[in-house]
Design an enzyme around this catalytic site. Sequence first.
Site, PDB file in Angstrom:
ATOM      1  N   ASP A  65       0.846  -1.193   0.000  1.00 25.13           N
ATOM      2  CA  ASP A  65       0.000   0.000   0.000  1.00 25.13           C
ATOM      3  C   ASP A  65       0.885   1.248   0.000  1.00 25.13           C
ATOM      4  O   ASP A  65       2.096   1.147   0.198  1.00 25.13           O
ATOM      5  CB  ASP A  65      -1.020   0.004   1.152  1.00 25.13           C
ATOM      6  CG  ASP A  65      -0.399  -0.021   2.525  1.00 25.13           C
ATOM      7  OD1 ASP A  65      -1.143   0.046   3.503  1.00 25.13           O
ATOM      8  OD2 ASP A  65       0.840  -0.120   2.651  1.00 25.13           O
ATOM      9  N   TYR A  67       2.912   4.759   0.789  1.00 19.30           N
ATOM     10  CA  TYR A  67       3.523   5.369   1.966  1.00 19.30           C
ATOM     11  C   TYR A  67       2.490   6.272   2.640  1.00 19.30           C
ATOM     12  O   TYR A  67       1.714   6.951   1.962  1.00 19.30           O
ATOM     13  CB  TYR A  67       4.731   6.214   1.567  1.00 19.30           C
ATOM     14  CG  TYR A  67       5.868   5.443   0.936  1.00 19.30           C
ATOM     15  CD1 TYR A  67       6.499   4.399   1.593  1.00 19.30           C
ATOM     16  CD2 TYR A  67       6.341   5.786  -0.339  1.00 19.30           C
ATOM     17  CE1 TYR A  67       7.565   3.708   1.017  1.00 19.30           C
ATOM     18  CE2 TYR A  67       7.409   5.106  -0.925  1.00 19.30           C
ATOM     19  CZ  TYR A  67       8.007   4.066  -0.239  1.00 19.30           C
ATOM     20  OH  TYR A  67       9.056   3.386  -0.819  1.00 19.30           O
ATOM     21  N   PHE A  78       6.659   2.052  -4.145  1.00 20.98           N
ATOM     22  CA  PHE A  78       8.042   2.245  -3.700  1.00 20.98           C
ATOM     23  C   PHE A  78       8.597   3.628  -4.043  1.00 20.98           C
ATOM     24  O   PHE A  78       9.702   3.968  -3.623  1.00 20.98           O
ATOM     25  CB  PHE A  78       8.981   1.162  -4.250  1.00 20.98           C
ATOM     26  CG  PHE A  78       8.698  -0.216  -3.708  1.00 20.98           C
ATOM     27  CD1 PHE A  78       9.020  -0.549  -2.403  1.00 20.98           C
ATOM     28  CD2 PHE A  78       8.093  -1.176  -4.504  1.00 20.98           C
ATOM     29  CE1 PHE A  78       8.747  -1.814  -1.903  1.00 20.98           C
ATOM     30  CE2 PHE A  78       7.806  -2.441  -4.016  1.00 20.98           C
ATOM     31  CZ  PHE A  78       8.144  -2.761  -2.706  1.00 20.98           C
ATOM     32  N   HIS A 187      11.441  -9.257   0.558  1.00 24.50           N
ATOM     33  CA  HIS A 187      11.050  -7.846   0.480  1.00 24.50           C
ATOM     34  C   HIS A 187      12.270  -6.970   0.755  1.00 24.50           C
ATOM     35  O   HIS A 187      13.151  -7.336   1.538  1.00 24.50           O
ATOM     36  CB  HIS A 187       9.958  -7.561   1.524  1.00 24.50           C
ATOM     37  CG  HIS A 187       9.231  -6.289   1.294  1.00 24.50           C
ATOM     38  ND1 HIS A 187       9.704  -5.074   1.756  1.00 24.50           N
ATOM     39  CD2 HIS A 187       8.073  -6.025   0.646  1.00 24.50           C
ATOM     40  CE1 HIS A 187       8.859  -4.125   1.396  1.00 24.50           C
ATOM     41  NE2 HIS A 187       7.859  -4.669   0.731  1.00 24.50           N
TER      42      HIS A 187
END
Length: 224
Positions: A65, A67, A78, A187
Amino acid sequence: MIIDIHESWKNHLQSEFDRPYFKSLVDFVKTEYQNHQCYPKSSEIFNAFNHCSLDDVKVVIIGQDPYHGEGQANGLCFSVNDGVTHPPSLINIFKEIESDINIPYPKTGNLLPWAKQGILLLNATLTVRAHEARSHQGKGWEEFTDAVIELIGQRKNKVIFLLWGGYARKKKKLIDTSLNYVLETGHPSPLSANRGNWYGNKHFSSTNSLLEQAGLPAIDWSLK
């Protein structure tokens, strides 16, 4: 919420927009943006689609989701706006690029140049309430973005899906791996990276090798 999305996507996703879950999602998002500070800006909710048309998709990166800090989210997973401090996951992405293909660490964290080269920077959830991580999960966005992933698999082939972390890797079941490529790793968050699950994955050089094998231009991963 205004569905401001590129025609190449809209033509194929109209059936999703007409479904009851999406109409409920629109109502929810409208209410949230009216009553709370939410990110990204309403005009940027569909940025991933507006900067990378369906016809241009070569690579898909799946985030979770947006920031939730002030001024960070810009509708691309990202990615952060110019001048914003790079979040830890983005720092580790850039470090791996530096190690993998010897591109210097960039000043900006804005990944728009990637999107313009055919990388769909897709968060599973496209909105979030300020300072409340995961606050818009389970409201319908995931159903919509799952449909997007399936659409790409149906309409395209030789697309490279970069699945980083357990959440993204669960999306593999939506992808026809006989027609498309899937690269999986941990991740880029510090928790995963520090356990040795991120560094050395070489996804960036591997992506370019696969694109070249398919007769497509390689990605310029630098952010000049």
